[in-house]
Write an enzyme that holds these catalytic residues in place. Structure first.
Site, mmCIF file in Angstrom:
data_model
loop_
_atom_site.group_PDB
_atom_site.id
_atom_site.type_symbol
_atom_site.label_atom_id
_atom_site.label_comp_id
_atom_site.label_asym_id
_atom_site.label_seq_id
_atom_site.Cartn_x
_atom_site.Cartn_y
_atom_site.Cartn_z
ATOM 1 N N HIS A 1 0.837 -1.194 0.000
ATOM 2 C CA HIS A 1 0.000 0.000 0.000
ATOM 3 C C HIS A 1 0.877 1.250 0.000
ATOM 4 O O HIS A 1 0.516 2.267 -0.589
ATOM 5 C CB HIS A 1 -0.908 0.028 1.244
ATOM 6 C CG HIS A 1 -2.008 -0.983 1.215
ATOM 7 N ND1 HIS A 1 -1.822 -2.273 1.625
ATOM 8 C CD2 HIS A 1 -3.305 -0.881 0.833
ATOM 9 C CE1 HIS A 1 -2.961 -2.938 1.494
ATOM 10 N NE2 HIS A 1 -3.871 -2.111 1.013
ATOM 11 N N ASP B 1 -4.143 -6.737 -7.584
ATOM 12 C CA ASP B 1 -4.496 -5.995 -6.387
ATOM 13 C C ASP B 1 -4.734 -4.554 -6.842
ATOM 14 O O ASP B 1 -4.502 -4.209 -8.010
ATOM 15 C CB ASP B 1 -3.361 -6.092 -5.365
ATOM 16 C CG ASP B 1 -3.847 -5.930 -3.930
ATOM 17 O OD1 ASP B 1 -4.955 -5.403 -3.733
ATOM 18 O OD2 ASP B 1 -3.113 -6.334 -3.001
#
Length: 423
Positions: free
Chosen positions: A279, A352
């Site tokens: 992230h 993702d």
């Protein structure tokens, strides 16, 4: 609400079913009474008969049973090909994106679906939407929003949307941790040790997701927690035993399937081996392919035989396998050569979220989208900029960097999954 396009495909499918049934009955009633010897014989009948139950053709000449595709599969393939052939290149590319409703409409947060949602789906006919905490207010609200959104999709595209959520249990549960919902709270996967418990966890989550209108759960986490310093996955994993993780993840997936919710093994090739968080930015493991095969890759090697619907590719790097720091989600070596060819997975592969730091710090939205598709990915999750990502792919096809046949390969797989599982 059904469109002419939707009605057309429904009528077409009904005709296929009727014709197949007539052919099957005609063949089956071509029957002659057996002699006494024939009654005791195990020789095949002197005719050919296809049934929906067995999907086998009996060969008169050599007595062998020749396996053929189930009748349902033949119908799905026919329907998928017809839908695909009716789509423009632009429609096919959009079908490869799953985005948050805010990315679609520009509103923030999105908690209802009305004319804006409808018009944006007409402008950007994406393949699916993913919902987060801010989108989920109450049982009545989320059900109405999803029902309306799906209705618009049928009207506009003649296909259902993938309506997705990350509902793993434990700390990652958009509905389970929302006090407005009276649903069973499923614990973190680290606390689940038996296959029956894993199945029941999947079924419990699948039950309430289905009730509210979702059809895809990006779960379970199939990461083997081999790095004790990993806090990103942590208690979201079933543990550090690759065989146990494989069994428990498969059982959780089966529980979701029991409630008609599609499942996803994540995060290929195994985020549990890393320490950093994709992230935020770059994350990697220095394991070799042989080392990954012994642990992290085991659940993903079993994904095909366990009928897992999606495999989500992580943005982690495996330089000892690929030779560079390319994220696995953008790597042809990892997606096509290893996941598809070596491990045999034939279901849907999704990235993702492409707005994560591991991607945005090194690639433009256009580059990330093009590289994902060139790697062999079917679905692109949450690009940083949807119009830019779409334009990048379109221009790559027009320039010959991506063939339309490559686009068709993924979109065919997407449509087939929707026709077979979402109706």
């Amino acid at each position: 609400m059904k469109t002419k396009k939707r009605k057309y495909f429904t009528i077409r499918l009904s005709m296929l079913v009727f014709i197949a049934a007539v052919i099957s009955l005609t063949a089956c009633f071509s029957w002659t009474p057996p002699t006494d010897d024939a009654a005791e014989s195990e020789q095949p009948l002197a005719s050919e008969c296809m049934t929906e139950e067995t999907s086998e053709k009996i060969s008169v000449s050599d007595g062998e049973k020749i396996k053929e595709e189930p009748l349902e599969e033949v119908q799905v393939e026919s329907q998928a090909e017809e839908i695909l052939s009716s789509m423009s290149l632009e429609e096919k590319i959009y079908q490869m994106f799953i985005v948050a409703p805010e990315q679609l409409t520009g509103a923030n947060p999105v908690t209802a679906a009305g004319e804006v949602t409808k018009h944006k789906l007409m402008e950007y006919p994406v393949g699916g939407l993913i919902y987060f905490e801010a989108n989920i207010v109450s049982p009545e609200q989320i059900k109405e929003m999803l029902d309306s959104t799906q209705s618009y999709a049928y009207e506009i595209e003649g296909l259902p949307l993938f309506l997705c959520v990350d509902e793993e249990g434990g700390r990652v549960a958009k509905i389970g941790n929302n006090t407005a919902f009276s649903v069973r709270r499923v614990p973190a996967m680290q606390e689940i040790t038996g296959e029956r418990d894993a199945y029941e966890a999947g079924a419990a989550i699948g039950g309430y997701l289905s009730q509210f209108g979702f059809n895809v759960d990006f779960a379970p986490v199939a990461d083997v927690l081999t790095n004790s310093g990993n806090t990103v996955i942590g208690d979201r994993s079933f543990g550090n035993d690759p065989d146990a993780v494989t069994r428990l993840a498969a059982s959780f997936s089966a529980g979701l399937h029991s409630e008609n919710i599609l499942s996803a093994f994540k995060h290929f090739p195994g985020h549990g081996a890393t320490e950093a968080d994709t992230h935020e930015g770059f994350a990697y493991t220095d394991k070799t392919y042989e080392e990954l095969l012994e642990a992290e890759l085991k659940p993903f090697a079993a994904a095909e035989e366990n009928n897992v619907d999606f495999v989500m590719a992580a943005h982690i790097s495996v330089p000892e396998v690929t030779g560079d720091n390319t994220p696995c989600s953008l790597s042809h070596k990892m997606i096509t050569e290893i996941l598809r060819d070596e491990l045999g997975y034939q279901g849907l592969v999704i990235t993702d979220a492409l707005q994560m730091g591991a991607i945005t710090q090194s690639y433009t939205p256009q580059e990330a989208a093009v590289l994902s598709i060139q790697a062999g990915v079917d679905l692109l999750l949450m690009p940083q900029d949807l119009p830019a990502a779409f334009q990048g792919v379109l221009e790559a096809v027009e320039a010959g960097e991506i063939t339309e046949e490559r686009i068709d390969e993924s979109v065919r797989r997407i449509i087939r999954t929707k026709c077979k599982n979402l109706g």
